[in-house]
Design a protein around this motif. Structure first.
Motif, PDB file in Angstrom:
ATOM      1  N   CYS A  36       0.837  -1.210   0.000  1.00 22.93           N
ATOM      2  CA  CYS A  36       0.000   0.000   0.000  1.00 22.93           C
ATOM      3  C   CYS A  36       0.866   1.253   0.000  1.00 22.93           C
ATOM      4  CB  CYS A  36      -0.917   0.004   1.224  1.00 22.93           C
ATOM      5  SG  CYS A  36      -2.303  -1.133   1.111  1.00 22.93           S
ATOM      6  N   GLN A  37       1.922   1.258   0.826  1.00 25.11           N
ATOM      7  CA  GLN A  37       2.792   2.428   0.884  1.00 25.11           C
ATOM      8  C   GLN A  37       3.633   2.553  -0.393  1.00 25.11           C
ATOM      9  OE1 GLN A  37       2.301   0.501   4.061  1.00 25.11           O
ATOM     10  NE2 GLN A  37       0.733   2.094   3.941  1.00 25.11           N
ATOM     11  N   LEU A  38       4.108   1.425  -0.917  1.00 24.79           N
ATOM     12  CA  LEU A  38       4.896   1.468  -2.149  1.00 24.79           C
ATOM     13  C   LEU A  38       4.055   1.984  -3.317  1.00 24.79           C
ATOM     14  CD1 LEU A  38       6.818  -1.929  -1.908  1.00 24.79           C
ATOM     15  CD2 LEU A  38       7.567   0.333  -1.142  1.00 24.79           C
ATOM     16  N   THR A  39       2.817   1.541  -3.376  1.00 24.82           N
ATOM     17  CA  THR A  39       1.927   1.985  -4.451  1.00 24.82           C
ATOM     18  C   THR A  39       1.609   3.468  -4.319  1.00 24.82           C
ATOM     19  OG1 THR A  39       0.963  -0.225  -4.598  1.00 24.82           O
ATOM     20  CG2 THR A  39      -0.300   1.585  -5.561  1.00 24.82           C
ATOM     21  N   TYR A  40       1.416   3.927  -3.085  1.00 26.43           N
ATOM     22  CA  TYR A  40       1.165   5.347  -2.850  1.00 26.43           C
ATOM     23  C   TYR A  40       2.346   6.180  -3.368  1.00 26.43           C
ATOM     24  CZ  TYR A  40       0.354   9.757  -0.415  1.00 26.43           C
ATOM     25  OH  TYR A  40       0.171  11.091  -0.130  1.00 26.43           O
ATOM     26  N   VAL A  41       3.566   5.751  -3.056  1.00 23.77           N
ATOM     27  CA  VAL A  41       4.746   6.486  -3.494  1.00 23.77           C
ATOM     28  C   VAL A  41       4.872   6.459  -5.014  1.00 23.77           C
ATOM     29  CG1 VAL A  41       7.263   6.547  -3.413  1.00 23.77           C
ATOM     30  CG2 VAL A  41       5.964   6.116  -1.327  1.00 23.77           C
ATOM     31  N   ALA A  42       4.655   5.282  -5.610  1.00 24.68           N
ATOM     32  CA  ALA A  42       4.750   5.165  -7.067  1.00 24.68           C
ATOM     33  C   ALA A  42       3.747   6.064  -7.772  1.00 24.68           C
ATOM     34  CB  ALA A  42       4.542   3.717  -7.489  1.00 24.68           C
ATOM     35  N   THR A  43       2.606   6.304  -7.130  1.00 20.80           N
ATOM     36  CA  THR A  43       1.540   7.111  -7.728  1.00 20.80           C
ATOM     37  C   THR A  43       1.755   8.605  -7.526  1.00 20.80           C
ATOM     38  OG1 THR A  43      -0.037   5.309  -7.377  1.00 20.80           O
ATOM     39  CG2 THR A  43      -0.958   7.511  -7.770  1.00 20.80           C
ATOM     40  N   HIS A  44       2.275   8.996  -6.356  1.00 19.58           N
ATOM     41  CA  HIS A  44       2.299  10.409  -5.978  1.00 19.58           C
ATOM     42  C   HIS A  44       3.657  11.084  -6.076  1.00 19.58           C
ATOM     43  CE1 HIS A  44      -1.466   8.996  -4.083  1.00 19.58           C
ATOM     44  NE2 HIS A  44      -1.882  10.227  -4.287  1.00 19.58           N
ATOM     45  N   TYR A  45       4.734  10.317  -6.235  1.00 10.59           N
ATOM     46  CA  TYR A  45       6.069  10.915  -6.298  1.00 10.59           C
ATOM     47  C   TYR A  45       6.637  10.663  -7.683  1.00 10.59           C
ATOM     48  CZ  TYR A  45       6.008  11.597  -1.238  1.00 10.59           C
ATOM     49  OH  TYR A  45       5.697  12.006   0.024  1.00 10.59           O
ATOM     50  N   ARG A  46       6.705  11.713  -8.487  1.00  9.47           N
ATOM     51  CA  ARG A  46       7.096  11.577  -9.884  1.00  9.47           C
ATOM     52  C   ARG A  46       8.568  11.888 -10.132  1.00  9.47           C
ATOM     53  NH1 ARG A  46       3.694   8.411 -11.652  1.00  9.47           N
ATOM     54  NH2 ARG A  46       4.187   9.033 -13.792  1.00  9.47           N
ATOM     55  N   HIS A  47       9.169  12.773  -9.340  1.00 10.01           N
ATOM     56  CA  HIS A  47      10.558  13.166  -9.568  1.00 10.01           C
ATOM     57  C   HIS A  47      11.504  12.146  -8.941  1.00 10.01           C
ATOM     58  CE1 HIS A  47       9.380  16.973 -11.297  1.00 10.01           C
ATOM     59  NE2 HIS A  47       8.636  17.239 -10.228  1.00 10.01           N
ATOM     60  N   PRO A  48      12.589  11.789  -9.614  1.00  9.84           N
ATOM     61  CA  PRO A  48      13.511  10.772  -9.098  1.00  9.84           C
ATOM     62  C   PRO A  48      14.081  11.149  -7.737  1.00  9.84           C
ATOM     63  CG  PRO A  48      13.973  11.241 -11.408  1.00  9.84           C
ATOM     64  CD  PRO A  48      12.995  12.274 -10.954  1.00  9.84           C
ATOM     65  N   MET A  49      14.167  10.179  -6.870  1.00 13.01           N
ATOM     66  CA  MET A  49      14.735  10.370  -5.539  1.00 13.01           C
ATOM     67  C   MET A  49      15.243   9.037  -5.019  1.00 13.01           C
ATOM     68  SD  MET A  49      11.281  10.804  -3.230  1.00 13.01           S
ATOM     69  CE  MET A  49      10.664  12.098  -4.294  1.00 13.01           C
ATOM     70  N   LEU A  50      15.883   9.071  -3.869  1.00 11.05           N
ATOM     71  CA  LEU A  50      16.300   7.847  -3.192  1.00 11.05           C
ATOM     72  C   LEU A  50      15.212   7.434  -2.215  1.00 11.05           C
ATOM     73  CD1 LEU A  50      18.229   5.612  -2.283  1.00 11.05           C
ATOM     74  CD2 LEU A  50      19.292   7.281  -0.743  1.00 11.05           C
ATOM     75  N   ILE A  51      14.714   6.218  -2.374  1.00 12.28           N
ATOM     76  CA  ILE A  51      13.683   5.681  -1.502  1.00 12.28           C
ATOM     77  C   ILE A  51      14.294   4.597  -0.625  1.00 12.28           C
ATOM     78  CG2 ILE A  51      11.528   4.362  -1.426  1.00 12.28           C
ATOM     79  CD1 ILE A  51      10.759   5.779  -4.041  1.00 12.28           C
ATOM     80  N   VAL A  52      14.136   4.737   0.678  1.00 15.33           N
ATOM     81  CA  VAL A  52      14.623   3.740   1.632  1.00 15.33           C
ATOM     82  C   VAL A  52      13.406   3.114   2.302  1.00 15.33           C
ATOM     83  CG1 VAL A  52      16.078   3.278   3.629  1.00 15.33           C
ATOM     84  CG2 VAL A  52      16.701   5.112   2.026  1.00 15.33           C
ATOM     85  N   VAL A  53      13.159   1.843   1.990  1.00 16.47           N
ATOM     86  CA  VAL A  53      12.011   1.118   2.538  1.00 16.47           C
ATOM     87  C   VAL A  53      12.447   0.402   3.812  1.00 16.47           C
ATOM     88  CG1 VAL A  53      10.184  -0.565   2.074  1.00 16.47           C
ATOM     89  CG2 VAL A  53      11.197   0.758   0.181  1.00 16.47           C
ATOM     90  N   VAL A  54      11.639   0.499   4.860  1.00 15.33           N
ATOM     91  CA  VAL A  54      11.908  -0.187   6.120  1.00 15.33           C
ATOM     92  C   VAL A  54      10.645  -0.948   6.506  1.00 15.33           C
ATOM     93  CG1 VAL A  54      12.623   0.029   8.523  1.00 15.33           C
ATOM     94  CG2 VAL A  54      13.522   1.628   6.814  1.00 15.33           C
TER      95      VAL A  54
END
Length: 286
Positions: A159-177
């Motif tokens: 759910c959180q990964l999908t939210y990020v994929a949908t709402h964050y368009r500009h490239p960045m570093l994502i750290v999943v915990v």
């Protein structure tokens, strides 16, 4: 420094030099001509940065480090579902270990003046903290995570990964915990969407194994026993361990195929090693 950052620092230390450098995206590659220091060469470094004179004097290959002109945009993505109320392999509450991992990344960004934000939640939805800088901002994010972790809905990091994929368009570093999620089509799709646009690293807090626990352990999400009375049957325990190994292998294969550096963490004492390994792999990516 605030309570949560201080606790993270107790486990992680204060030396963050060389961490979160590099990456694939062009906005992370530019640098100034201001020399910083020399460090040992590692495979993947740009050979143009080798200082041959210094290497000859020292007897080992040394690389020139430069001050970065641009800073990273970092997004923490964290599970606050009921799975995080369980015990990690070393006996700590998983949410406490995860909090220290998040704090460790925050400490790295402080030394670099990176912008950092967070998305956290459970199967019901996600909460978003906008990116900013500074100790007070990071401490506030950690306090928000601490106030939600393991207290409400079931875990579903997809759910959180999908939210990020949908709402964050500009490239960045994502750290999943998170913990170690099951590999299915939903997870595969979410990871594919994220890695097509962003750099991703994943720190996973491992569960205390049900095998060897007197009552076979309980699933905190459902309240049901994992092995129950069969926990003393060697055949059942062996089958459980084989199933867990296959589950871990499927997840590892997915992340390797997508170029996602990952680390499994059994407790807070492993954070320095795990985060260090992830950041070194990521820095040499691309």
């Amino acid at each position: 420094m605030g309570t949560h950052l201080n606790r993270a620092r107790a486990h992680f230390g204060t030396d963050t030099r060389g961490m979160l450098e590099g990456g694939r995206h062009a906005l992370l590659h530019t640098r100034s001509l201001e020399f910083d220091e020399l460090r040992p060469y590692v495979p993947g470094d740009d050979v143009r940065d080798i200082d041959w004179k210094a290497s000859a004097r020292s007897g080992s290959v040394l690389i020139k480090r430069f001050v970065s002109e641009k800073h990273h945009k970092v997004l923490l993505v964290a599970d606050t579902g009921r799975n995080m109320a369980a015990l990690a392999a070393d006996g700590e509450r998983k949410s406490d270990v995860a909090l220290h991992v998040l704090g460790a990344v925050g400490l790295i960004t402080l030394g670099r003046s990176d912008q950092i934000g967070m998305v956290y939640g459970d199967a019901r939805g996600s909460l978003r903290v906008r990116q900013s800088r500074g100790e007070n901002h990071i401490e506030s994010m950690l306090a928000g995570y601490h106030g939600h972790a393991g207290r409400h809905g079931p875990s579903d990091i997809v759910c959180q990964l999908t939210y990020v994929a949908t709402h964050y368009r500009h490239p960045m570093l994502i750290v999943v915990v998170s913990d170690e999620p099951d590999t299915d089509s939903r997870l595969e799709d979410a990871v594919a969407r994220l890695t097509s646009r962003h750099d991703v690293m994943w720190a996973m807090v491992t569960d205390m194994p049900a095998a060897g626990v007197k009552d076979g352990a309980y699933d905190v999400a459902t309240g049901r026993p994992v092995l129950g009375s069969a926990a003393t049957d060697p055949r059942v325990v062996a089958a459980y361990e084989r199933a867990e190994l296959r589950r871990a292998e499927r997840l590892s294969q997915l992340l390797v195929a997508r170029g996602v550096p990952r680390a499994t963490i059994t407790g807070s004492g492993q954070i320095r090693r795990a985060v260090g390994e992830m950041t070194r792999v990521w820095s040499r990516a691309g």
